[in-house]
Design an enzyme around this catalytic site. Structure first.
Site, PDB file in Angstrom:
ATOM      1  N   PRO A  17       0.846  -1.198   0.000  1.00  0.00           N
ATOM      2  CA  PRO A  17       0.000   0.000   0.000  1.00  0.00           C
ATOM      3  C   PRO A  17       0.877   1.242   0.000  1.00  0.00           C
ATOM      4  O   PRO A  17       1.813   1.354   0.787  1.00  0.00           O
ATOM      5  CB  PRO A  17      -0.784  -0.132   1.308  1.00  0.00           C
ATOM      6  CG  PRO A  17       0.074  -0.987   2.189  1.00  0.00           C
ATOM      7  CD  PRO A  17       0.807  -1.922   1.276  1.00  0.00           C
ATOM      8  N   MET A  18       0.576   2.185  -0.894  1.00  0.00           N
ATOM      9  CA  MET A  18       1.343   3.430  -0.978  1.00  0.00           C
ATOM     10  C   MET A  18       0.377   4.591  -1.183  1.00  0.00           C
ATOM     11  O   MET A  18      -0.378   4.612  -2.162  1.00  0.00           O
ATOM     12  CB  MET A  18       2.353   3.375  -2.129  1.00  0.00           C
ATOM     13  CG  MET A  18       3.476   2.375  -1.931  1.00  0.00           C
ATOM     14  SD  MET A  18       4.593   2.322  -3.358  1.00  0.00           S
ATOM     15  CE  MET A  18       3.595   1.376  -4.537  1.00  0.00           C
ATOM     16  N   GLN A  71      -6.337  -0.906   3.759  1.00  0.00           N
ATOM     17  CA  GLN A  71      -5.486  -0.552   4.891  1.00  0.00           C
ATOM     18  C   GLN A  71      -6.077   0.631   5.651  1.00  0.00           C
ATOM     19  O   GLN A  71      -6.454   1.647   5.052  1.00  0.00           O
ATOM     20  CB  GLN A  71      -4.073  -0.191   4.439  1.00  0.00           C
ATOM     21  CG  GLN A  71      -3.140   0.034   5.632  1.00  0.00           C
ATOM     22  CD  GLN A  71      -1.724   0.418   5.232  1.00  0.00           C
ATOM     23  OE1 GLN A  71      -1.470   1.559   4.885  1.00  0.00           O
ATOM     24  NE2 GLN A  71      -0.814  -0.545   5.306  1.00  0.00           N
ATOM     25  N   CYS A 101       3.912   3.215   8.508  1.00  0.00           N
ATOM     26  CA  CYS A 101       4.151   4.498   7.854  1.00  0.00           C
ATOM     27  C   CYS A 101       5.016   5.399   8.731  1.00  0.00           C
ATOM     28  O   CYS A 101       4.695   5.641   9.891  1.00  0.00           O
ATOM     29  CB  CYS A 101       2.831   5.191   7.554  1.00  0.00           C
ATOM     30  SG  CYS A 101       3.048   6.796   6.730  1.00  0.00           S
ATOM     31  N   GLY A 225       6.971  -2.209  -3.392  1.00  0.00           N
ATOM     32  CA  GLY A 225       6.427  -0.860  -3.306  1.00  0.00           C
ATOM     33  C   GLY A 225       6.903   0.017  -4.444  1.00  0.00           C
ATOM     34  O   GLY A 225       6.402  -0.052  -5.562  1.00  0.00           O
ATOM     35  N   ARG A 226       7.915   0.822  -4.171  1.00  0.00           N
ATOM     36  CA  ARG A 226       8.355   1.819  -5.152  1.00  0.00           C
ATOM     37  C   ARG A 226       8.810   1.207  -6.474  1.00  0.00           C
ATOM     38  O   ARG A 226       8.684   1.837  -7.528  1.00  0.00           O
ATOM     39  CB  ARG A 226       9.475   2.674  -4.539  1.00  0.00           C
ATOM     40  CG  ARG A 226       8.975   3.640  -3.477  1.00  0.00           C
ATOM     41  CD  ARG A 226      10.113   4.340  -2.748  1.00  0.00           C
ATOM     42  NE  ARG A 226      10.830   3.426  -1.852  1.00  0.00           N
ATOM     43  CZ  ARG A 226      11.892   3.786  -1.134  1.00  0.00           C
ATOM     44  NH1 ARG A 226      12.376   5.008  -1.234  1.00  0.00           N
ATOM     45  NH2 ARG A 226      12.473   2.903  -0.329  1.00  0.00           N
TER      46      ARG A 226
END
Length: 329
Positions: A17-18, A71, A101, A225-226
Site C-alpha cells: 500500500p502506498m 489498509q 508508515c 512498493g516503489r
C-alpha cells in the site's frame, strides 16, 4: 502459494500500500500482471473525514479482483474498530492495519510506525480489530522505533497471538524512514518466530532480489512498493523468475505505450477531467524515467490539462522513439 484466512494468494509477490499511488486503477493493473494481493491506499480511521474527495476515492472497489484488501490507519482502538467494520460493509475482504508508515503527519497523531513504541496500545488495537470483523486482519510494521529498539519480533509474536492472519515487515525502523538500505536479518528472525505468513518489504527491485530475499528470510512473499511505480509488469517478471529461474524479456516499446495509454485513460475516468490529468503526470514520469529525452518531454507534458491532449502527447512521444530507433538501426 499461501493463505490469508480463507483467501489463497497464488503469487509470492504482492503490492505494498502506498499513499497517492495504489489507487484502484493501479491496483487493477498490478493484479492483472500477477500481483497476488494489492492493498489499498491508507484510509484514515476517522470516519468523519471520509466525505473528503481523497478519502472517498480510496474507498472505491468497483470491479476489483479478490481479495479486496483495505489498509486503515489510526491510534485509537475504537476508531479503528469502526473503520474496519464500515470497510467490511463496503466490500473489504481483508483489513490491514498500518503500523509501518514513517510520515511525520501520520506519526504525530500517534499512528503508523509511531505505535511500535507503545506495545500495550498495539496489543489493544490488534485484539479489538480482530474481534470486531469476520474477515482476516493483517498488519504492516517496521522493525522497530529505531535501531536501538528493534522490537519487531515481540510485535510479531503479539500479532500472531492476537489473531492477525499475516504480517508485512518493512526492513527499516521508523527513525530510518526511507534512508539507507533495508535489512532483512530482523525479517528472518520474525519469520522464524511465528507461523503466520510473513511478507518481506523494502528495496526489492528485481526478480533476482525477490528470490534472494525469499530464500534469506524464509518469508512467504515479497511486498513490492516503489519498484512497481511505472513498472506494474514487475510482478509478471518476479513470478516468471521464481517459477523458471529465467529472466522474462522486458516489455517492448509498443507494450509500454499501450499500457501507459490504458493507465492514463483509467486515471481520467476515475478522477475526472480536472484531477485525472494531474494525477496522470506522476505515473507518466515513472513509466518513462528510463526512456530517452524523458525529462524534456515531462516538462511539456506536465503543462497539459486536457485528457485528450495528454493521450496525443504520449502517442507522439512513442512514435518519435520508434523513429529514432529505426534511424539508429
Amino acid at each position: 502459494m499461501f493463505n490469508i484466512g480463507p483467501h489463497i494468494i497464488d503469487s509470492q509477490a504482492v503490492l505494498a500500500p502506498m499513499a497517492g499511488v495504489t489507487d484502484l486503477p493501479f491496483r487493477r493493473l498490478c493484479m492483472r500482471f500477477g500481483a497476488g494481493l494489492a492493498v489499498s491506499e491508507m484510509v484514515t480511521s476517522d470516519v468523519n473525514l471520509w466525505n473528503s474527495r481523497k478519502s472517498s476515492l480510496r474507498l472505491v472497489h468497483d470491479d476489483e479482483a479478490n481479495p479486496r484488501a483495505v489498509q486503515i490507519a489510526g491510534g485509537d482502538p475504537e476508531m479503528l474498530v469502526q473503520a474496519a467494520r464500515l470497510n467490511v460493509e463496503r466490500g473489504a475482504q481483508i483489513i490491514d492495519i498500518n503500523m509501518g508508515c514513517p510520515a511525520k503527519k501520520v506519526c504525530k497523531k500517534a499512528a503508523g510506525s509511531a505505535l511500535l513504541a507503545n506495545e500495550t496500545l498495539v496489543a489493544r488495537i490488534l485484539s479489538a480489530v480482530v474481534a470486531a470483523v469476520d474477515v482476516p486482519v493483517t498488519l504492516k510494521i517496521r522493525t522497530g522505533p529505531d535501531v536501538d529498539q528493534k522490537n519487531g519480533v515481540a510485535i510479531a509474536r503479539m500479532a500472531e497471538q492476537s489473531g492477525i492472519a499475516a504480517l508485512a515487515v518493512h526492513g527499516r525502523t521508523r527513525a530510518c524512514a526511507f534512508r539507507g538500505q533495508a535489512e532483512y536479518d530482523t525479517i528472518a528472525e520474525i519469520a522464524q518466530a511465528i507461523r503466520i505468513p510473513v511478507l518481506a518489504n523494502g528495496d526489492i527491485e528485481t526478480p533476482e532480489q525477490a528470490q534472494s530475499v525469499l530464500r534469506y528470510t524464509g518469508a512467504s512473499a515479497v511486498m513490492i512498493g516503489r519498484a512497481a511505480q511505472g513498472r506494474p509488469w514487475i510482478f509478471r517478471e518476479i513470478n516468471h523468475f521464481l517459477e523458471t529461474g529465467q529472466r522474462l524479456a522486458a516489455p517492448t516499446l509498443t507494450e509500454i505505450q499501450q499500457l501507459l495509454c490504458e493507465h492514463i485513460e483509467a486515471l481520467h475516468r476515475f478522477y475526472g477531467t480536472t484531477m485525472g490529468p494531474r494525477i496522470a503526470r506522476k505515473h507518466v514520469g515513472w513509466y518513462l524515467k528510463t526512456q530517452p529525452n524523458e525529462e524534456a518531454f515531462r516538462k511539456t507534458f506536465n503543462q497539459i490539462e486536457c485528457a485528450q491532449q495528454q493521450h496525443a502527447s504520449v502517442q507522439n512521444y512513442f512514435e518519435q522513439l520508434r523513429l529514432n530507433e529505426d534511424k539508429a538501426a
